[in-house]
Scaffold this motif. Structure first.
Motif, short mmCIF file in Angstrom:
data_model
loop_
_atom_site.label_atom_id
_atom_site.label_comp_id
_atom_site.label_asym_id
_atom_site.label_seq_id
_atom_site.Cartn_x
_atom_site.Cartn_y
_atom_site.Cartn_z
N THR A 163 56.20 -51.76 -43.26
CA THR A 163 55.39 -52.23 -42.14
C THR A 163 54.48 -53.37 -42.60
O THR A 163 54.33 -53.62 -43.80
N ARG A 164 53.90 -54.03 -41.62
CA ARG A 164 52.97 -55.11 -41.92
C ARG A 164 51.77 -54.95 -40.99
O ARG A 164 51.92 -54.53 -39.85
N LEU A 165 50.60 -55.30 -41.50
CA LEU A 165 49.41 -55.22 -40.65
C LEU A 165 49.61 -56.08 -39.42
O LEU A 165 50.20 -57.17 -39.50
N ALA A 166 49.10 -55.61 -38.30
CA ALA A 166 49.18 -56.38 -37.06
C ALA A 166 48.35 -57.65 -37.20
O ALA A 166 47.37 -57.71 -37.94
N SER A 167 48.78 -58.68 -36.50
CA SER A 167 47.99 -59.91 -36.48
C SER A 167 47.91 -60.39 -35.05
O SER A 167 48.77 -60.10 -34.23
N GLY A 168 46.88 -61.08 -34.75
CA GLY A 168 46.68 -61.56 -33.39
C GLY A 168 45.24 -61.93 -33.17
O GLY A 168 44.53 -62.30 -34.10
N MET A 169 44.80 -61.79 -31.92
CA MET A 169 43.44 -62.18 -31.57
C MET A 169 42.41 -61.26 -32.20
O MET A 169 42.56 -60.05 -32.15
N PRO A 170 41.37 -61.82 -32.78
CA PRO A 170 40.32 -60.98 -33.35
C PRO A 170 39.42 -60.40 -32.25
O PRO A 170 39.30 -60.98 -31.16
N LEU A 183 48.04 -66.84 -31.10
CA LEU A 183 48.26 -66.43 -29.70
C LEU A 183 49.69 -65.90 -29.54
O LEU A 183 49.90 -64.86 -28.89
N SER A 184 50.65 -66.57 -30.15
CA SER A 184 52.05 -66.13 -30.09
C SER A 184 52.20 -64.74 -30.71
O SER A 184 52.84 -63.86 -30.14
N ARG A 185 51.58 -64.55 -31.87
CA ARG A 185 51.65 -63.22 -32.52
C ARG A 185 50.93 -62.16 -31.69
O ARG A 185 51.32 -61.00 -31.69
N SER A 186 49.89 -62.54 -31.01
CA SER A 186 49.17 -61.60 -30.16
C SER A 186 50.06 -61.10 -29.03
O SER A 186 50.04 -59.92 -28.69
N PHE A 187 50.83 -62.01 -28.45
CA PHE A 187 51.74 -61.59 -27.38
C PHE A 187 52.85 -60.69 -27.91
O PHE A 187 53.19 -59.69 -27.29
N ARG A 188 53.42 -61.03 -29.06
CA ARG A 188 54.48 -60.22 -29.63
C ARG A 188 53.98 -58.86 -30.07
O ARG A 188 54.72 -57.88 -30.04
N GLY A 189 52.74 -58.76 -30.50
CA GLY A 189 52.19 -57.50 -31.01
C GLY A 189 51.35 -56.74 -30.00
O GLY A 189 50.59 -55.86 -30.37
N ARG A 190 51.50 -57.07 -28.74
CA ARG A 190 50.68 -56.42 -27.72
C ARG A 190 50.96 -54.92 -27.66
O ARG A 190 52.06 -54.48 -28.00
N VAL A 191 49.97 -54.15 -27.24
CA VAL A 191 50.08 -52.69 -27.19
C VAL A 191 49.73 -52.19 -25.79
O VAL A 191 49.00 -52.84 -25.04
N LYS A 192 50.29 -51.05 -25.46
CA LYS A 192 50.05 -50.44 -24.15
C LYS A 192 48.63 -49.85 -24.12
O LYS A 192 48.18 -49.27 -25.10
#
Length: 193
Positions: A163-170, A183-192
């Protein structure tokens, strides 16, 4: 060049300290009690004798193995892979991770002459027995991504979750100031929610 100029020059060689910051530090030391300068000099001169690398994880320690590696309460089946010992310390300060660490000693950077052979990957391979998960806590940079991809390929035939730590918006970040990649990584890593 006088003693003050030499000190400023030395301090400015430290990461994150420019000429102005080095000057402020030097003048603060001069304005303070001589005891501060003596204590600082004593600690700096004995640093390499007191601190060494942990023979297990590669972090800095006064005892070998380090406190994390020798702690029986730590989950040895979880290894968090980091670039440097400072990353290990930062993660520990968050008090979220209960496993152990592995310090690579850098990231793959061919333009800087750093190849996988320069990192402690072989040592990580030797630790893989009994490990359930490798967590790559590497910076989301070209070098971090390259290293993570290389490690992923290295361990693809091992029975271990990678696994890898999540990345995205702080937290507290503003979309207006976020770069496109984040921003792109934030969209790909979004959570419910």
């Amino acid at each position: 060049m006088n003693a003050l100029d030499r000190l400023i020059t030395l301090l400015s060689k430290l990461p994150g300290i420019g000429k102005k910051s080095a000057g402020r530090i030097a003048y603060h030391i001069l304005d303070s009690s001589p005891v501060l300068a003596q204590t600082l000099a004593k600690e700096l001169s004995g640093l390499h004798q007191a601190i060494r690398r942990c023979s297990v994880c590669g972090g800095f320690t006064e005892t070998d193995p380090c406190a994390v590696c020798s702690d029986p309460a730590r989950d040895k089946s979880l290894i968090c892979v980091v670039e440097c010992a400072q990353d290990m310390r930062i993660i520990e300060e968050g008090r979220e991770f209960s496993g152990v660490y592995h310090v690579l000693g850098g990231l793959i950077a061919p333009l800087e002459g750093i190849s996988p052979a320069n990192l402690s990957i072989d040592k990580l391979i030797s630790r893989i027995g009994g490990v359930k998960e490798l967590i790559f806590a590497l910076n989301p940079t070209v070098e971090g991504d390259t290293t993570a991809l290389y490690l992923q390929k290295t361990f693809k035939n091992y029975p271990v979750l990678i696994t890898r730590l999540a990345s995205g918006m702080p937290v507290g970040g503003n979309i207006e100031y976020i770069d496109k990649l984040t921003l792109s990584r934030s969209f790909r890593g979004r959570v419910k929610i």
